[in-house]
Design a protein around this motif. Structure first.
Motif, PDB file in Angstrom:
ATOM      1  N   GLU A  45       0.835  -1.204   0.000  1.00 49.27           N
ATOM      2  CA  GLU A  45       0.000   0.000   0.000  1.00 49.27           C
ATOM      3  C   GLU A  45       0.872   1.257   0.000  1.00 49.27           C
ATOM      4  O   GLU A  45       0.490   2.285  -0.546  1.00 49.27           O
ATOM      5  CB  GLU A  45      -0.945  -0.003   1.202  1.00 49.27           C
ATOM      6  CG  GLU A  45      -2.285  -0.645   0.935  1.00 49.27           C
ATOM      7  CD  GLU A  45      -2.175  -2.030   0.331  1.00 49.27           C
ATOM      8  OE1 GLU A  45      -2.630  -2.223  -0.811  1.00 49.27           O
ATOM      9  OE2 GLU A  45      -1.618  -2.927   0.995  1.00 49.27           O
ATOM     10  N   LEU A  46       2.045   1.169   0.623  1.00 47.87           N
ATOM     11  CA  LEU A  46       2.969   2.314   0.596  1.00 47.87           C
ATOM     12  C   LEU A  46       3.470   2.528  -0.836  1.00 47.87           C
ATOM     13  O   LEU A  46       3.608   3.658  -1.301  1.00 47.87           O
ATOM     14  CB  LEU A  46       4.127   2.075   1.556  1.00 47.87           C
ATOM     15  CG  LEU A  46       3.707   1.973   3.024  1.00 47.87           C
ATOM     16  CD1 LEU A  46       4.854   1.487   3.895  1.00 47.87           C
ATOM     17  CD2 LEU A  46       3.209   3.326   3.523  1.00 47.87           C
ATOM     18  N   PHE A  47       3.720   1.420  -1.522  1.00 50.88           N
ATOM     19  CA  PHE A  47       4.097   1.458  -2.941  1.00 50.88           C
ATOM     20  C   PHE A  47       2.988   2.148  -3.749  1.00 50.88           C
ATOM     21  O   PHE A  47       3.247   3.076  -4.519  1.00 50.88           O
ATOM     22  CB  PHE A  47       4.299   0.001  -3.395  1.00 50.88           C
ATOM     23  CG  PHE A  47       4.587  -0.207  -4.855  1.00 50.88           C
ATOM     24  CD1 PHE A  47       5.897  -0.238  -5.322  1.00 50.88           C
ATOM     25  CD2 PHE A  47       3.555  -0.415  -5.765  1.00 50.88           C
ATOM     26  CE1 PHE A  47       6.158  -0.471  -6.665  1.00 50.88           C
ATOM     27  CE2 PHE A  47       3.817  -0.638  -7.097  1.00 50.88           C
ATOM     28  CZ  PHE A  47       5.127  -0.664  -7.545  1.00 50.88           C
ATOM     29  N   MET A  48       1.756   1.701  -3.499  1.00 49.91           N
ATOM     30  CA  MET A  48       0.603   2.236  -4.227  1.00 49.91           C
ATOM     31  C   MET A  48       0.403   3.717  -3.910  1.00 49.91           C
ATOM     32  O   MET A  48       0.198   4.528  -4.811  1.00 49.91           O
ATOM     33  CB  MET A  48      -0.618   1.381  -3.841  1.00 49.91           C
ATOM     34  CG  MET A  48      -1.947   1.785  -4.379  1.00 49.91           C
ATOM     35  SD  MET A  48      -2.836   2.938  -3.330  1.00 49.91           S
ATOM     36  CE  MET A  48      -3.177   1.990  -1.855  1.00 49.91           C
ATOM     37  N   LEU A  49       0.494   4.082  -2.627  1.00 49.97           N
ATOM     38  CA  LEU A  49       0.304   5.485  -2.263  1.00 49.97           C
ATOM     39  C   LEU A  49       1.410   6.351  -2.860  1.00 49.97           C
ATOM     40  O   LEU A  49       1.163   7.492  -3.270  1.00 49.97           O
ATOM     41  CB  LEU A  49       0.281   5.649  -0.745  1.00 49.97           C
ATOM     42  CG  LEU A  49      -1.016   5.259  -0.062  1.00 49.97           C
ATOM     43  CD1 LEU A  49      -0.903   5.509   1.429  1.00 49.97           C
ATOM     44  CD2 LEU A  49      -2.203   6.033  -0.634  1.00 49.97           C
ATOM     45  N   GLY A  50       2.629   5.814  -2.911  1.00 46.71           N
ATOM     46  CA  GLY A  50       3.721   6.539  -3.542  1.00 46.71           C
ATOM     47  C   GLY A  50       3.364   6.860  -4.981  1.00 46.71           C
ATOM     48  O   GLY A  50       3.507   8.005  -5.441  1.00 46.71           O
ATOM     49  N   ALA A  51       2.857   5.843  -5.696  1.00 47.23           N
ATOM     50  CA  ALA A  51       2.483   6.063  -7.088  1.00 47.23           C
ATOM     51  C   ALA A  51       1.400   7.127  -7.197  1.00 47.23           C
ATOM     52  O   ALA A  51       1.466   8.020  -8.046  1.00 47.23           O
ATOM     53  CB  ALA A  51       2.009   4.746  -7.703  1.00 47.23           C
TER      54      ALA A  51
END
Lengths: 290, 245, 330
Positions: A45-51
């Motif tokens: 989710e951190l990956f996704m939020l970064g995007a």
């Protein structure tokens, strides 16, 4: 059957590119696990939020690199906040509690993204569109840049851990939390900082990888699953092992997807996982324990 | 009980602490004082709570009752890293070297503090390396590859990096060769001359009597007796009572 | 358990069963269905409690057993004419048992978080297979079918109504509960609990820990598969969404919310979770229209539920039932 050398070479390049991104995601995950025994379910989710942060900043400023930096900073801060509010109270409890708590976080974050950004995938425009010729294919330079940048970030992390004053604090805390405290190292804050670093690295991967796929609220799961496979195969908490495993598994999946659909390629990495568990449960890329 | 006078303004004062591990009650109201620059021994059989007393002072376990002060200031529920910064050094029983860190990195965990100038850092390192030349030789070697005695030296040197006012020394000579034991005794002497207080937990009675000014005797989680070291002999009945089998 | 305790326990059990028997007669259709669904999810959660609460292994892969139960039932109903309820159960159990054997063999070599991660990854493998093998599984759309009748085909059958279905589910869940309760109190269950308390010591005493764990995973998978069969019969479809790991995650949430190691707790947890879901998915649209905040209309219920879950992990790790038990004991 004729061996399609050209396709194999292209897939090698593809595998290395995704491998470096995966290494970036997994090294944050394994760093966090190593120091505080936390399996961060919300890492995807951190990956996704970064995007998504990348999307937001890019649309307001128009500058990809600025978007990268700001997304990393915001998500790192968010990671710090997550660690302080949900993981700090669980320190000293069974590590399984941290899986549960971070699973809860991942539900909250994923649904927040769905509500905020909607179900339609967003697009990140790559910062440049140059290409070079690889056999019959026009291969984008951007992909090469991703791999190089990821490698640079990982190298930076390595140098920081090896020589930096805070890097030594992190390694000391990883080895012996209690003694680190007795040496005056503010362990709770070291934990927070490591979580923030891991979160920032996940966000960087998200922004960098964004242009290659669409950005949507569910994109984190694939990555966290692969990253889990990578850290188990590489040996939990072992940074070098995770990087090696990330590249190894991405190459395998890239070759596999010559013959099967990409969504089935995860089965290949799962087979690697099963074999690892059967024959070397401590991880493929770790020296045999004495 | 003819208790000797303690110094009027103790450096560390422990007043009636009770400490639990989970449900087991380990310390039942331990009280003791250490004056500035004083070397104090803590003697008793295995499992009477000596190590737990040290851990309680260091903040590694939290007493549920009682009070600990450092230079008159209450420190009972402070986190250990703050106590280390205040000037309490800790050398645990099992040494707890950072095994994968090099000798130099082990020292740096205590040396890299805010507000310490490079010159002072270098002076500290020079001093420690003068005491323990072997550590200077092995500065690039991983801590885990050192011998037991060398690890003990590193543990003490590491605590010295904090420039502490007091060092809590837990069984420093356990399992060491006689030559190393006398070296440890020497170091205690040097630290004492430098004005560093020491709370020493030891099974080695001759060394304790020689190194310490005062000695506390523990039994079943409390301090039972208290004596001037120079008034005791190795075969003193008191020592037999608290240490003898 | 003392005699007095036993008496209280069985009285309570009888009263609750009686209430659940009467419930569909007084509840409107929607809530009747809702109650049946709680029982089915409760059975799934209970099966997972055998691992989480009694053996100390957190499975993040129960959706695989549940989903395979659904697809097994679907296979029986679609292939055998006329559709036979008992064959559906049999096929579902066989399918989940096969998967459970596979998962048990590999994942029980691992402990703690490694077990959790590998069960999760295994369930994703089955998800990918089911999702992409369209010819057999119907792919993304899944399979739908008519509900088999209650009874023995060719002898006597009667079609299910929502009330008889509820009673049927209740009977199976109650029997499963009694069986699982017996298992946890048996010598086998004691060994599982001693594995949870101290695996190394249990092995040192001479118990083949791996074999016990494997049996525990298979048993747990079997009851999870049974829940899948019931769910398939209730909803008349099998879909890949139910093999997806989110279902496994919800099962873990049910356990934590209700209280692990109690068997009944997970059912309470399932009820609590589904109740929260219903509540919040009505609350937000209501707030949106009443206070003119249209952006809240689509607010996902999983955000508040996720936060409640995190708070419970931190502050109420013994769960609702565990908390009530503690209170009653004081």
């Amino acid at each position: 059957m004729e061996i399609p050398w050209d396709i194999i070479l292209i897939q090698t390049v593809n595998g290395l590119v995704t491998g470096m991104i995966l290494a970036l995601v997994a090294s944050g995950l394994t760093l966090i696990f190593g120091i505080m025994d936390v399996v961060n379910f919300a890492h995807g989710e951190l990956f996704m939020l970064g995007a998504y942060m990348g999307v937001v900043v890019l649309t307001t400023t128009g500058n990809f690199w600025l978007a990268l930096v700001i997304a990393v900073l915001i998500v790192a801060l968010l990671g710090a906040a997550m660690q302080i509010t949900t993981l700090r109270p669980l320190l000293g409890r069974d590590p399984l509690n941290t899986i549960l708590a971070t699973f809860g976080l991942s539900l909250v974050l994923q649904n927040y993204a769905l509500w905020q950004f909607g179900p339609v995938a967003r697009k990140i425009q790559e910062p440049f569109t140059g290409q070079f010729t690889l056999f019959y294919l026009q291969y984008p330079w951007y992909r090469i840049v991703i791999a190089v940048l990821s490698a640079a970030i990982i190298t930076g992390l390595y140098l920081f851990l090896k020589y930096g004053r805070y890097g030594i604090w992190i390694r000391a805390t990883t080895q012996d939390r209690v003694m680190a405290q007795a040496m005056g190292i503010p362990v709770p804050w070291v934990h927070t900082a490591v979580f923030a670093i891991g979160a920032g690295m996940a966000a960087a991967s998200g922004v960098l990888f964004g242009p290659l796929v669409g950005v949507n609220h569910a994109m984190g799961l694939d990555w966290v699953l692969k990253a889990f496979i990578v850290v188990v195969v590489g040996g939990m908490g072992n940074l070098g092992g995770s990087i090696a495993a990330a590249i190894f598994i991405s190459l395998l999946e890239a070759y596999a997807s010559i013959w099967v659909s990409p969504s089935q390629a995860i089965i290949v990495s799962s087979i690697v996982l099963i074999l690892t568990l059967l024959f070397r449960p401590t991880g493929l890329f770790v020296p045999t324990p004495k | 009980m003819s208790a000797p006078q303690t110094s009027p303004q103790p450096l560390v004062s422990v007043e009636g602490i009770h400490t639990y591990y989970g449900k087991s009650h380990i310390l039942h109201g331990v009280s003791l004082d250490i004056g500035p620059g004083e070397v104090v021994g803590l003697i008793g059989r295995n499992g009477v709570g000596k190590s737990t007393t040290l851990k309680s002072i260091m903040g590694l376990v939290s007493p549920s009752e009682g009070k600990i002060t450092f230079q008159g200031q209450a420190i009972t529920h402070q986190p250990p890293h703050k106590l280390a910064r205040l000037g309490i050094g800790y050398v645990p029983e099992d040494r707890r070297i950072f095994k994968l860190l090099t000798v130099m990195e082990n020292l740096r965990t205590g040396l890299d503090r805010a507000g310490v100038e490079d010159a002072r850092k270098q002076a500290l390192l020079d001093k420690v390396f003068a005491f323990f030349p072997v550590l200077a030789e092995r500065r690039r070697q991983a801590g885990g590859t050192l011998s037991g005695g060398e690890q003990q030296m590193l543990a003490i040197a590491r605590a010295m990096m904090l420039e502490p006012r007091i060092i809590l020394l837990d069984e420093p000579t356990e399992g060491l060769m006689p030559r190393m034991v006398s070296q440890i005794k020497e170091i205690i002497g040097v630290l004492h001359r430098d004005g560093v207080a020491i709370l020493l937990v030891e099974q080695n009675v001759p060394l304790t009597l020689e190194a310490c000014q005062r000695i506390y005797f523990m039994e079943k989680g409390v301090v039972r007796h208290h004596a001037i070291a120079s008034k005791l002999s190795v075969n003193d009945p008191v020592i037999h009572q608290y240490l003898g089998v | 358990m003392t005699k007095r305790h036993a008496k209280i326990y069985w009285t309570g059990f009888t009263v609750i069963i009686a209430l659940l028997v009467i419930a569909p007669l007084v509840l409107p259709e929607f809530w009747r269905r809702f109650l049946t669904e709680i029982l089915i999810w409760g059975l799934l959660a209970m099966s997972s409690d055998l691992l989480i609460g009694y053996t100390g292994m957190v499975s993040f892969g129960h959706s695989a057993f549940f989903g395979l139960g659904m697809y097994g039932a679907a296979a029986a109903i679609l292939m055998v004419k006329p559709p036979n309820l008992w064959l559906a159960i049999l096929y579902g159990l066989a399918a989940s048992a096969a998967v459970a054997m596979f998962v048990a063999y590999f994942s029980t070599r691992l402990r703690d978080i490694y077990f959790a991660i590998t069960t999760l990854i295994f369930s994703q493998i089955f998800y990918v297979i089911i999702f992409t093998w369209t010819e057999v599984t119907g792919g993304e759309n899944g399979l739908s079918f008519a509900r088999p009748a209650l009874g023995i085909p060719g002898v006597y059958t009667v079609p299910f109504t929502s009330t008889t279905l509820h009673w049927f589910v209740l009977a199976i869940v109650a029997i499963s509960y009694l069986v699982l309760r017996r298992v946890t109190q048996s010598p086998f269950g004691m060994v599982l609990q001693s594995i949870r308390e101290n695996e190394a010591r249990t092995r040192a005493i001479g118990y083949p820990v791996e074999r016990y764990k494997m049996v525990a995973v298979m048993l747990s998978g079997l009851f999870a598969g049974l829940a899948g069969v019931l769910y398939a019969i209730q909803n008349r479809f099998a879909a890949p969404d139910f093999v997806y790991f989110l279902i496994s995650g919800e099962v873990v949430i049910f356990n934590v919310m209700g209280g692990i190691g109690t068997l009944l707790g997970p059912i309470v947890g399932a009820g609590f979770f589904l109740g929260l879901r219903e509540g919040f998915s009505r609350l937000f649209p209501w707030i949106a229209t009443t206070f003119d905040m249209p952006y809240l209309a689509e607010f996902p219920y999983l955000i508040p539920v996720g936060i409640i879950f995190i708070l419970m992990v931190i502050f109420l790790p013994q769960g609702l039932l565990g908390f009530m038990k503690q209170r009653l004991n004081q």
